[in-house]
Design an enzyme around this catalytic site. Structure first.
Site, PDB file in Angstrom:
ATOM      1  N   ARG A 185      10.774  10.762  22.104  1.00 62.17           N
ATOM      2  CA  ARG A 185      10.229  11.551  23.185  1.00 62.17           C
ATOM      3  C   ARG A 185      11.350  12.990  23.641  1.00 62.17           C
ATOM      4  O   ARG A 185      10.825  13.813  24.006  1.00 62.17           O
ATOM      5  CB  ARG A 185      10.245  10.901  24.565  1.00 62.17           C
ATOM      6  CG  ARG A 185       8.722  10.110  24.736  1.00 62.17           C
ATOM      7  CD  ARG A 185       8.998   9.558  25.910  1.00 62.17           C
ATOM      8  NE  ARG A 185       9.404  10.510  26.895  1.00 62.17           N
ATOM      9  CZ  ARG A 185       8.806  11.364  27.658  1.00 62.17           C
ATOM     10  NH1 ARG A 185       7.758  11.696  27.178  1.00 62.17           N
ATOM     11  NH2 ARG A 185       9.378  12.154  28.502  1.00 62.17           N
ATOM     12  N   ARG A 199      17.103   2.056  17.851  1.00 61.68           N
ATOM     13  CA  ARG A 199      17.135   3.349  18.517  1.00 61.68           C
ATOM     14  C   ARG A 199      18.436   3.672  19.426  1.00 61.68           C
ATOM     15  O   ARG A 199      18.697   4.593  19.583  1.00 61.68           O
ATOM     16  CB  ARG A 199      16.071   3.576  19.326  1.00 61.68           C
ATOM     17  CG  ARG A 199      14.621   3.497  18.395  1.00 61.68           C
ATOM     18  CD  ARG A 199      13.548   4.043  19.238  1.00 61.68           C
ATOM     19  NE  ARG A 199      13.916   5.068  19.887  1.00 61.68           N
ATOM     20  CZ  ARG A 199      13.062   5.859  20.757  1.00 61.68           C
ATOM     21  NH1 ARG A 199      11.994   5.180  21.340  1.00 61.68           N
ATOM     22  NH2 ARG A 199      13.255   6.842  21.539  1.00 61.68           N
ATOM     23  N   LYS A 211      24.113   7.584  24.082  1.00 60.77           N
ATOM     24  CA  LYS A 211      22.875   8.269  23.055  1.00 60.77           C
ATOM     25  C   LYS A 211      22.174   9.312  24.002  1.00 60.77           C
ATOM     26  O   LYS A 211      21.932  10.413  23.615  1.00 60.77           O
ATOM     27  CB  LYS A 211      21.744   7.348  23.093  1.00 60.77           C
ATOM     28  CG  LYS A 211      20.387   7.711  22.607  1.00 60.77           C
ATOM     29  CD  LYS A 211      19.556   6.510  22.492  1.00 60.77           C
ATOM     30  CE  LYS A 211      18.965   6.087  23.585  1.00 60.77           C
ATOM     31  NZ  LYS A 211      17.688   7.025  24.114  1.00 60.77           N
ATOM     32  N   ASN A 212      22.126   9.158  25.121  1.00 62.51           N
ATOM     33  CA  ASN A 212      21.408  10.055  26.202  1.00 62.51           C
ATOM     34  C   ASN A 212      22.197  11.115  26.682  1.00 62.51           C
ATOM     35  O   ASN A 212      21.536  12.235  27.320  1.00 62.51           O
ATOM     36  CB  ASN A 212      20.872   9.287  27.435  1.00 62.51           C
ATOM     37  CG  ASN A 212      19.791   8.520  27.097  1.00 62.51           C
ATOM     38  OD1 ASN A 212      19.324   8.417  25.865  1.00 62.51           O
ATOM     39  ND2 ASN A 212      19.336   7.661  27.853  1.00 62.51           N
ATOM     40  N   ARG A 233       4.713   9.047  30.481  1.00 66.18           N
ATOM     41  CA  ARG A 233       5.960   9.824  30.594  1.00 66.18           C
ATOM     42  C   ARG A 233       5.469  11.462  30.038  1.00 66.18           C
ATOM     43  O   ARG A 233       5.697  12.077  29.016  1.00 66.18           O
ATOM     44  CB  ARG A 233       6.777   9.295  29.419  1.00 66.18           C
ATOM     45  CG  ARG A 233       7.302   8.087  30.085  1.00 66.18           C
ATOM     46  CD  ARG A 233       8.379   7.398  29.139  1.00 66.18           C
ATOM     47  NE  ARG A 233       9.665   8.231  28.947  1.00 66.18           N
ATOM     48  CZ  ARG A 233      10.633   7.902  28.306  1.00 66.18           C
ATOM     49  NH1 ARG A 233      10.538   7.097  27.295  1.00 66.18           N
ATOM     50  NH2 ARG A 233      11.755   8.635  28.307  1.00 66.18           N
ATOM     51  N   CYS A 265       4.237   6.519  25.589  1.00 63.23           N
ATOM     52  CA  CYS A 265       5.229   5.267  24.907  1.00 63.23           C
ATOM     53  C   CYS A 265       5.103   4.043  25.823  1.00 63.23           C
ATOM     54  O   CYS A 265       4.446   3.850  26.571  1.00 63.23           O
ATOM     55  CB  CYS A 265       6.675   5.712  24.722  1.00 63.23           C
ATOM     56  SG  CYS A 265       7.422   5.798  26.469  1.00 63.23           S
ATOM     57  N   ASP A 322      17.410   2.017  33.255  1.00 63.38           N
ATOM     58  CA  ASP A 322      17.619   1.404  31.796  1.00 63.38           C
ATOM     59  C   ASP A 322      18.553   0.263  31.933  1.00 63.38           C
ATOM     60  O   ASP A 322      18.592  -0.411  30.804  1.00 63.38           O
ATOM     61  CB  ASP A 322      18.570   2.456  30.861  1.00 63.38           C
ATOM     62  CG  ASP A 322      17.669   3.788  30.668  1.00 63.38           C
ATOM     63  OD1 ASP A 322      18.283   4.788  30.484  1.00 63.38           O
ATOM     64  OD2 ASP A 322      16.371   3.733  31.083  1.00 63.38           O
TER      65      ASP A 322
HETATM   66  C1  EPZ Z   1      15.789   9.959  30.500  1.00 67.94           C
HETATM   67  O1  EPZ Z   1      14.445  10.016  29.940  1.00 67.94           O
HETATM   68  C2  EPZ Z   1      16.384   8.800  29.533  1.00 67.94           C
HETATM   69  N1  EPZ Z   1      16.120   9.442  28.087  1.00 67.94           N
HETATM   70  C3  EPZ Z   1      15.545   7.522  29.554  1.00 67.94           C
HETATM   71  O2  EPZ Z   1      16.406   6.529  28.867  1.00 67.94           O
HETATM   72  C4  EPZ Z   1      15.801   7.016  31.136  1.00 67.94           C
HETATM   73  O3  EPZ Z   1      15.109   5.706  31.358  1.00 67.94           O
HETATM   74  C5  EPZ Z   1      15.177   8.186  32.013  1.00 67.94           C
HETATM   75  O4  EPZ Z   1      15.883   9.498  31.822  1.00 67.94           O
HETATM   76  C6  EPZ Z   1      15.443   7.822  33.646  1.00 67.94           C
HETATM   77  O5  EPZ Z   1      16.937   7.792  33.895  1.00 67.94           O
HETATM   78  C7  EPZ Z   1      16.961  10.343  27.709  1.00 67.94           C
HETATM   79  O6  EPZ Z   1      17.952  10.709  28.387  1.00 67.94           O
HETATM   80  C8  EPZ Z   1      16.852  10.772  26.288  1.00 67.94           C
HETATM   81  P1  EPZ Z   1      12.629  11.419  33.337  1.00 67.94           P
HETATM   82  P2  EPZ Z   1      13.225  11.287  30.574  1.00 67.94           P
HETATM   83  O7  EPZ Z   1      11.915  12.734  33.154  1.00 67.94           O
HETATM   84  O8  EPZ Z   1      14.138  12.304  30.873  1.00 67.94           O
HETATM   85  C9  EPZ Z   1       8.356  11.322  35.462  1.00 67.94           C
HETATM   86  C10 EPZ Z   1      16.630   4.956  27.186  1.00 67.94           C
HETATM   87  O9  EPZ Z   1      16.252   3.771  27.158  1.00 67.94           O
HETATM   88  N2  EPZ Z   1       8.259  12.770  34.726  1.00 67.94           N
HETATM   89  O10 EPZ Z   1      14.012  11.282  34.049  1.00 67.94           O
HETATM   90  O11 EPZ Z   1      12.051  11.237  29.526  1.00 67.94           O
HETATM   91  C11 EPZ Z   1       8.326  10.116  34.267  1.00 67.94           C
HETATM   92  O12 EPZ Z   1       7.285   9.899  33.920  1.00 67.94           O
HETATM   93  C12 EPZ Z   1      15.473   6.046  27.775  1.00 67.94           C
HETATM   94  O13 EPZ Z   1      17.663   5.206  26.972  1.00 67.94           O
HETATM   95  C13 EPZ Z   1       7.021  13.518  34.987  1.00 67.94           C
HETATM   96  O14 EPZ Z   1       5.860  13.029  35.760  1.00 67.94           O
HETATM   97  O15 EPZ Z   1      12.949  10.373  31.998  1.00 67.94           O
HETATM   98  C14 EPZ Z   1       9.303   9.308  34.945  1.00 67.94           C
HETATM   99  O16 EPZ Z   1       8.341   8.537  35.899  1.00 67.94           O
HETATM  100  C15 EPZ Z   1      14.274   5.527  28.385  1.00 67.94           C
HETATM  101  N3  EPZ Z   1       6.896  14.531  34.484  1.00 67.94           N
HETATM  102  C16 EPZ Z   1      10.046  10.220  35.927  1.00 67.94           C
HETATM  103  O17 EPZ Z   1       9.667  11.164  35.936  1.00 67.94           O
HETATM  104  C17 EPZ Z   1       7.902  15.340  33.620  1.00 67.94           C
HETATM  105  O18 EPZ Z   1       7.815  16.413  33.072  1.00 67.94           O
HETATM  106  C18 EPZ Z   1      11.622   9.878  35.435  1.00 67.94           C
HETATM  107  O19 EPZ Z   1      11.652  10.469  34.032  1.00 67.94           O
HETATM  108  C19 EPZ Z   1       9.140  14.482  33.441  1.00 67.94           C
HETATM  109  C20 EPZ Z   1       9.078  13.212  33.877  1.00 67.94           C
END
Ligand code: EPZ
Length: 430
Positions: A93, A399, A22-23, A122, A117, A307
């Site tokens: 998201r 999802r 998916k990702n 996030r 969420c 995850d």
């Molecule tokens: C991706 O989400 C995945 N989703 C998530 O999978 C996964 O849990 C996550 O990466 C971590 O591996 C997709 O790829 C579509 P991040 P993402 O930006 O990119 C903070 C699932 O279950 N952050 O790596 O949204 C954030 O709050 C989903 O399949 C900021 O502060 O996660 C988090 O604490 C859930 N500011 C950390 O960084 C930003 O601008 C990592 O988030 C962006 C992120």
């Protein structure tokens, strides 16, 4: 709304074909916005988030076709809109991923803020700040991110992410592909899904080196062409099924996986007492006894994946011994604990660490899914719980998991999907 009804206590034994990731599929499909030619994408899983992404691309005016082999063709040659509306973004998201490509190709974009969420606020500040470094003017008005390059092109920049961000890395890699000059992303995400997107972009003519490391260099080009790309297997779906076999003390053979993407997960499953063997595209697991408790601490790839945190927390709930589960990526990814405690789990949460004392068996109950991976954890809990478990709000599961009940049923699970009007009310079994 629909529910899943599970009668626990059966060992899982069987084979499962793992679907596309998916990702990886989400950013790959969205990268079609970077070209006016056809992008063909194979091995796309049949999931709600994919449907949402295709609906979003359709709202922009992209042409979308699906052939008899389920290969999806996206053509963004003539777009009629560059606005990602709230009603779609609030359900997914990852819609934020359209911001970079729209800015890079058209010089403007309006994307609704995703909103929080279940697993924390996030924010998308890292995406926005990095795009501003590339010359975008970005304002937030009325809940929308309004971005523009004021008629010019994005230009290359050296970007250092304060926090490793998967979609942030992907968004900027896409934006930089069409920018003027060279962009360097430091502290970039190393996930396999980032590498898969880079490979797709390179097939489209992008000049990217370093994907998979924490420094990615992108030399912008004036335009990108169409391409054909096959999405990598879903390592989280694979890990979820391996844990299902481990907690039910059964046997599972997974096909169409990339074992190298599962190193952190298979290593911990071996520590829990599982026997694991691998081939080039398969992983097999046998668990002959009650799992041993294994402490985990989530981290960006190649560390232990967030995850898979909920699934391993469940494993520890029924394991021999005690363990700690620490979540370093998201600030609120323990919503599943309350539901597991209602099933008799012995968990104490201290900040971002859950201390788990394994119990012999959980009791079936009526529980509610909150986010995608928490709901997968509740399915695994139902598989090992005494009596019957009813899981409500399973749209969360749909999802990220394609036909989870069919795949589990094939391996001997007693699991069925019912519409809420037919699901029996289950009283928590103490
Ligand atoms: C991706 O989400 C995945 N989703 C998530 O999978 C996964 O849990 C996550 O990466 C971590 O591996 C997709 O790829 C579509 P991040 P993402 O930006 O990119 C903070 C699932 O279950 N952050 O790596 O949204 C954030 O709050 C989903 O399949 C900021 O502060 O996660 C988090 O604490 C859930 N500011 C950390 O960084 C930003 O601008 C990592 O988030 C962006 C992120």
């Amino acid at each position: 709304m629909e529910s899943l009804i599970i009668r626990g206590g059966r060992e899982l034994r069987g084979e499962v074909r793992i679907g596309g990731a998916k990702n990886a599929a989400l950013p790959v499909l969205i990268s079609a916005l970077l070209t006016d030619q056809d992008l063909l994408v194979a091995n796309v899983p049949h999931l709600r988030d994919i449907t949402t992404t295709l609906e979003l691309l359709g709202r922009f005016g992209a042409r979308i076709e699906v052939d008899e082999k389920s290969v999806i063709t996206v053509n963004a040659g003539t777009l009629t809109s560059r606005r990602a509306p709230y009603e779609l973004v609030k359900t997914m998201r990852a819609s934020i991923l359209v911001l970079g490509p729209l800015l890079a190709r058209f010089g403007e974009a309006e994307v609704s803020l995703p909103g929080g969420c279940a697993i924390g606020s996030r924010p998308v500040d890292l995406h926005v700040r990095a795009l501003e470094q590339m010359g975008a003017t970005i304002a937030v008005e009325g809940g929308y991110i309004k971005a523009s390059t004021s008629g010019g092109r994005l230009h290359g920049a050296k970007i250092v992410f304060d926090t490793v961000t998967v979609t942030g890395t992907e968004n900027l890699m896409m934006a930089a592909s069409l920018a003027q000059g060279t962009t360097v992303l430091e502290n970039a995400a190393r996930e396999p899904e980032v590498i898969d997107l880079a490979n797709c972009l390179i097939a489209m003519g992008a000049r990217i080196v370093g994907a998979g490391s924490d420094v990615i260099e992108i030399e912008g080009v004036s335009s990108l062409s169409g391409a054909s790309h096959r999405v990598i297997p879903d390592r989280i779906e694979a890990g979820t099924f391996l844990v299902a076999a481990a907690v039910t003390q059964g046997e599972m053979h997974l096909h169409d996986v990339n074992p190298a993407h599962l190193d952190a997960v298979t290593a911990r499953l071996r520590d829990a007492g599982a026997e694991i063997s691998m081939t080039e595209s398969g992983v097999s697991l046998t668990m002959r006894q009650r799992p041993r408790a294994v402490s985990i601490s989530t981290a960006p790839y190649p560390g232990f994946p967030t995850d898979m945190q909920a699934q391993f927390l469940l494993l520890n709930c029924v394991a021999e011994g005690a363990a700690s589960v620490t979540e370093h990526i998201f600030e609120n990814r323990f919503m599943h604990i309350h539901e597991l405690q209602r099933m008799g789990a012995d968990i104490n949460l201290h900040g971002n660490t859950a201390l788990v004392q394994g119990v012999k068996q959980l009791g079936g109950a009526q529980v509610m899914a909150t986010d995608l991976r928490a709901s997968a954890c509740l399915v695994l809990a139902g598989l090992v719980a005494r009596e019957q478990t009813v899981i409500d709000r399973i749209y969360h599961i749909d999802r990220g998991y394609d036909c989870i009940e069919e795949k589990l049923s094939q391996c001997g699970a007693d699991i069925r999907r019912v519409s809420d009007s037919r699901s029996p009310r289950v009283h928590a079994v103490q």
